[in-house]
Design a protein around this motif. Structure first.
Motif, PDB file in Angstrom:
ATOM      1  N   ALA A  29       0.835  -1.217   0.000  1.00 65.00           N
ATOM      2  CA  ALA A  29       0.000   0.000   0.000  1.00 65.00           C
ATOM      3  C   ALA A  29       0.862   1.256   0.000  1.00 65.00           C
ATOM      4  N   GLU A  30       1.876   1.211   0.853  1.00 69.99           N
ATOM      5  CA  GLU A  30       2.772   2.364   0.883  1.00 69.99           C
ATOM      6  C   GLU A  30       3.463   2.541  -0.469  1.00 69.99           C
ATOM      7  N   GLY A  31       3.864   1.400  -1.108  1.00 73.68           N
ATOM      8  CA  GLY A  31       4.497   1.492  -2.430  1.00 73.68           C
ATOM      9  C   GLY A  31       3.550   2.064  -3.467  1.00 73.68           C
ATOM     10  N   ARG A  32       2.268   1.555  -3.453  1.00 73.17           N
ATOM     11  CA  ARG A  32       1.292   2.081  -4.406  1.00 73.17           C
ATOM     12  C   ARG A  32       1.026   3.553  -4.165  1.00 73.17           C
ATOM     13  N   ALA A  33       0.927   3.914  -2.871  1.00 73.95           N
ATOM     14  CA  ALA A  33       0.695   5.326  -2.556  1.00 73.95           C
ATOM     15  C   ALA A  33       1.848   6.188  -3.057  1.00 73.95           C
ATOM     16  N   GLN A  34       3.057   5.702  -2.789  1.00 70.73           N
ATOM     17  CA  GLN A  34       4.211   6.460  -3.271  1.00 70.73           C
ATOM     18  C   GLN A  34       4.237   6.501  -4.793  1.00 70.73           C
ATOM     19  N   GLN A  35       3.835   5.338  -5.443  1.00 70.41           N
ATOM     20  CA  GLN A  35       3.799   5.304  -6.904  1.00 70.41           C
ATOM     21  C   GLN A  35       2.799   6.306  -7.459  1.00 70.41           C
ATOM     22  N   ILE A  36       1.594   6.283  -6.849  1.00 77.72           N
ATOM     23  CA  ILE A  36       0.554   7.226  -7.284  1.00 77.72           C
ATOM     24  C   ILE A  36       1.025   8.660  -7.102  1.00 77.72           C
ATOM     25  N   GLU A  37       1.633   8.883  -5.944  1.00 81.66           N
ATOM     26  CA  GLU A  37       2.116  10.246  -5.677  1.00 81.66           C
ATOM     27  C   GLU A  37       3.176  10.665  -6.687  1.00 81.66           C
ATOM     28  N   LEU A  38       4.101   9.730  -6.984  1.00 86.10           N
ATOM     29  CA  LEU A  38       5.145  10.054  -7.957  1.00 86.10           C
ATOM     30  C   LEU A  38       4.558  10.278  -9.349  1.00 86.10           C
ATOM     31  N   ILE A  39       3.591   9.382  -9.724  1.00 83.48           N
ATOM     32  CA  ILE A  39       2.955   9.545 -11.041  1.00 83.48           C
ATOM     33  C   ILE A  39       2.231  10.882 -11.120  1.00 83.48           C
ATOM     34  N   ALA A  40       1.472  11.196 -10.038  1.00 84.24           N
ATOM     35  CA  ALA A  40       0.747  12.465 -10.035  1.00 84.24           C
ATOM     36  C   ALA A  40       1.704  13.649 -10.118  1.00 84.24           C
ATOM     37  N   THR A  41       2.771  13.551  -9.355  1.00 88.09           N
ATOM     38  CA  THR A  41       3.770  14.628  -9.379  1.00 88.09           C
ATOM     39  C   THR A  41       4.380  14.763 -10.767  1.00 88.09           C
ATOM     40  N   ALA A  42       4.741  13.589 -11.357  1.00 86.97           N
ATOM     41  CA  ALA A  42       5.320  13.628 -12.705  1.00 86.97           C
ATOM     42  C   ALA A  42       4.336  14.154 -13.725  1.00 86.97           C
ATOM     43  N   THR A  43       3.053  13.709 -13.590  1.00 88.56           N
ATOM     44  CA  THR A  43       2.023  14.179 -14.524  1.00 88.56           C
ATOM     45  C   THR A  43       1.826  15.681 -14.407  1.00 88.56           C
ATOM     46  N   GLY A  44       1.734  16.117 -13.142  1.00 85.94           N
ATOM     47  CA  GLY A  44       1.572  17.582 -12.956  1.00 85.94           C
ATOM     48  C   GLY A  44       2.742  18.369 -13.516  1.00 85.94           C
ATOM     49  N   GLU A  45       3.930  17.835 -13.237  1.00 85.75           N
ATOM     50  CA  GLU A  45       5.122  18.516 -13.747  1.00 85.75           C
ATOM     51  C   GLU A  45       5.129  18.523 -15.267  1.00 85.75           C
ATOM     52  N   GLY A  46       4.698  17.408 -15.871  1.00 80.67           N
ATOM     53  CA  GLY A  46       4.644  17.358 -17.337  1.00 80.67           C
ATOM     54  C   GLY A  46       3.632  18.343 -17.892  1.00 80.67           C
ATOM     55  N   LEU A  47       2.481  18.402 -17.224  1.00 80.69           N
ATOM     56  CA  LEU A  47       1.451  19.347 -17.687  1.00 80.69           C
ATOM     57  C   LEU A  47       1.942  20.777 -17.569  1.00 80.69           C
ATOM     58  N   ARG A  48       2.628  21.043 -16.445  1.00 79.83           N
ATOM     59  CA  ARG A  48       3.141  22.407 -16.292  1.00 79.83           C
ATOM     60  C   ARG A  48       4.151  22.717 -17.386  1.00 79.83           C
ATOM     61  N   GLN A  49       5.011  21.767 -17.697  1.00 81.07           N
ATOM     62  CA  GLN A  49       5.989  21.990 -18.755  1.00 81.07           C
ATOM     63  C   GLN A  49       5.307  22.170 -20.123  1.00 81.07           C
ATOM     64  N   VAL A  50       4.255  21.354 -20.375  1.00 81.66           N
ATOM     65  CA  VAL A  50       3.509  21.480 -21.625  1.00 81.66           C
ATOM     66  C   VAL A  50       2.863  22.849 -21.727  1.00 81.66           C
ATOM     67  N   ALA A  51       2.237  23.261 -20.602  1.00 82.37           N
ATOM     68  CA  ALA A  51       1.580  24.581 -20.607  1.00 82.37           C
ATOM     69  C   ALA A  51       2.584  25.694 -20.847  1.00 82.37           C
ATOM     70  N   ALA A  52       3.747  25.551 -20.214  1.00 84.18           N
ATOM     71  CA  ALA A  52       4.787  26.571 -20.422  1.00 84.18           C
ATOM     72  C   ALA A  52       5.272  26.567 -21.869  1.00 84.18           C
ATOM     73  N   ALA A  53       5.395  25.376 -22.435  1.00 88.16           N
ATOM     74  CA  ALA A  53       5.846  25.286 -23.820  1.00 88.16           C
ATOM     75  C   ALA A  53       4.834  25.875 -24.784  1.00 88.16           C
ATOM     76  N   VAL A  54       3.560  25.686 -24.482  1.00 86.26           N
ATOM     77  CA  VAL A  54       2.496  26.213 -25.348  1.00 86.26           C
ATOM     78  C   VAL A  54       2.564  27.723 -25.406  1.00 86.26           C
ATOM     79  N   LYS A  55       2.870  28.358 -24.283  1.00 88.28           N
ATOM     80  CA  LYS A  55       2.899  29.819 -24.206  1.00 88.28           C
ATOM     81  C   LYS A  55       4.093  30.413 -24.964  1.00 88.28           C
TER      82      LYS A  55
END
Length: 319
Positions: free
Chosen positions: A235-261
């Protein structure tokens, strides 16, 4: 010559007179002296003088212990069994005068009294008790004979039953009884041993079962603890995985948004959307024999423009 004879007779008379007058009493003996047939005195150990022709030593007694066998006699027990018993009696003279004049023969009298007393005592007990209670029998005989011998000046010190003889038939019966008793004890001892062995085995089995159950219980606890820790870790691994995926996804979206501008970002996004659109329909065409196409599929540019319009709307929407 006549004078020598007279001298010899006188010397002999003197010797005889001295023998009649002087008495030497040995150690541990007492002499009873009578004067003219009547009791005069008792002489202890040592040198004593008597009146010649008047005094005489009537009795001599020893103060040592006198040991006499009590003749064997037949006795009937309480359970009507005839036994033959003999014994040994120990006497001592304590009053020489009473021993001299109280009874004719104190040793014989004590023996006869011991026999009669023994018959009386044996008649009150069973055969088995005659072997078990010899000490009590001896005490009873001593008590009775000593009480009766007091007027005789004699003290009965001890009486011991020497031997008890039984009839042959009684001996055979007793031997059979002893053998039966021994066999019974052997059987009882064997059964007790088997019972104890069974108890020990059952106790061992019970303890082994307890140990097994305790081991299984501990094993189940360990397994459950392991499963629990495993689930917690997963559970802790999945939670950490989800957190890492969410963090990576958010970071990717932020980078995409910055690139679009940035300059040329819109065109790059449009090109990327068009590529993914075409790739998606290509994949669908490969995996399925039947495919429903959306209206205006040929107008890819319009579709991309619509998607860009949506993207701009999302950008304008406040976070």
């Amino acid at each position: 010559m006549a004078g020598l004879i007279i001298s010899g007779l006188l010397a002999l008379g003197v010797v005889v007179l001295l023998f009649m007058v002087i008495r030497i009493v040995p150690q541990r003996e007492i002499y009873v002296v009578e004067r003219l047939g009547k009791y005069q005195s008792s002489m202890d150990a040592g040198l004593h003088f008597l009146m010649p022709f008047i005094d005489r030593v009537a009795y001599k007694h020893s103060q040592k212990e006198i040991v006499r066998d009590v003749p064997r006699q037949s006795c009937i027990t309480k359970d009507n069994i005839e036994v033959s018993i003999d014994g040994v009696m120990y006497l001592q003279v304590v009053d020489p005068k009473a021993a001299s004049y109280g009874v004719d023969d104190y040793v014989m009298a004590a023996q006869q009294l011991a026999q009669t007393t023994l018959r009386s005592v044996i008649g009150k007990i069973d055969l088995d008790k005659t072997f078990e209670e010899r000490g009590e029998i001896n005490m009873e005989v001593v008590r009775a004979v000593d009480e009766a011998a007091q007027p005789w000046g004699v003290k009965v010190l001890r009486y011991e039953v020497a031997d008890i003889n039984l009839p042959v038939s009684i001996k055979d019966a007793m031997e059979k009884q002893v053998r039966a008793e021994r066999e019974r004890r052997a059987v009882v001892a064997e059964s007790e041993g088997e019972r104890q062995a069974a108890i020990n085995r059952s106790e061992g089995d019970r303890q082994a079962a307890i140990n097994r159950s305790e081991g299984e219980k501990q094993e189940m606890i360990n397994i459950s603890e392991g499963e629990k820790m495993k689930q917690i870790n997963e559970a802790e691994g999945r939670a950490q995985q989800i957190e890492l995926i969410a963090t990576a996804t958010g970071e990717g979206l932020r980078q995409v948004a910055a690139a679009v501008k940035e300059d040329g970002g819109q065109e790059a996004v449009s090109l990327r959307i068009a590529e993914q659109y075409v790739t998606a329909f290509e994949k669908v065409a490969k995996e399925s024999t039947t495919m429903l196409l959306p209206q205006g599929l040929s107008d890819i540019g319009g579709t991309v423009a619509s998607l860009q319009k949506v993207l701009k709307t999302v950008e304008k929407t406040p976070a």
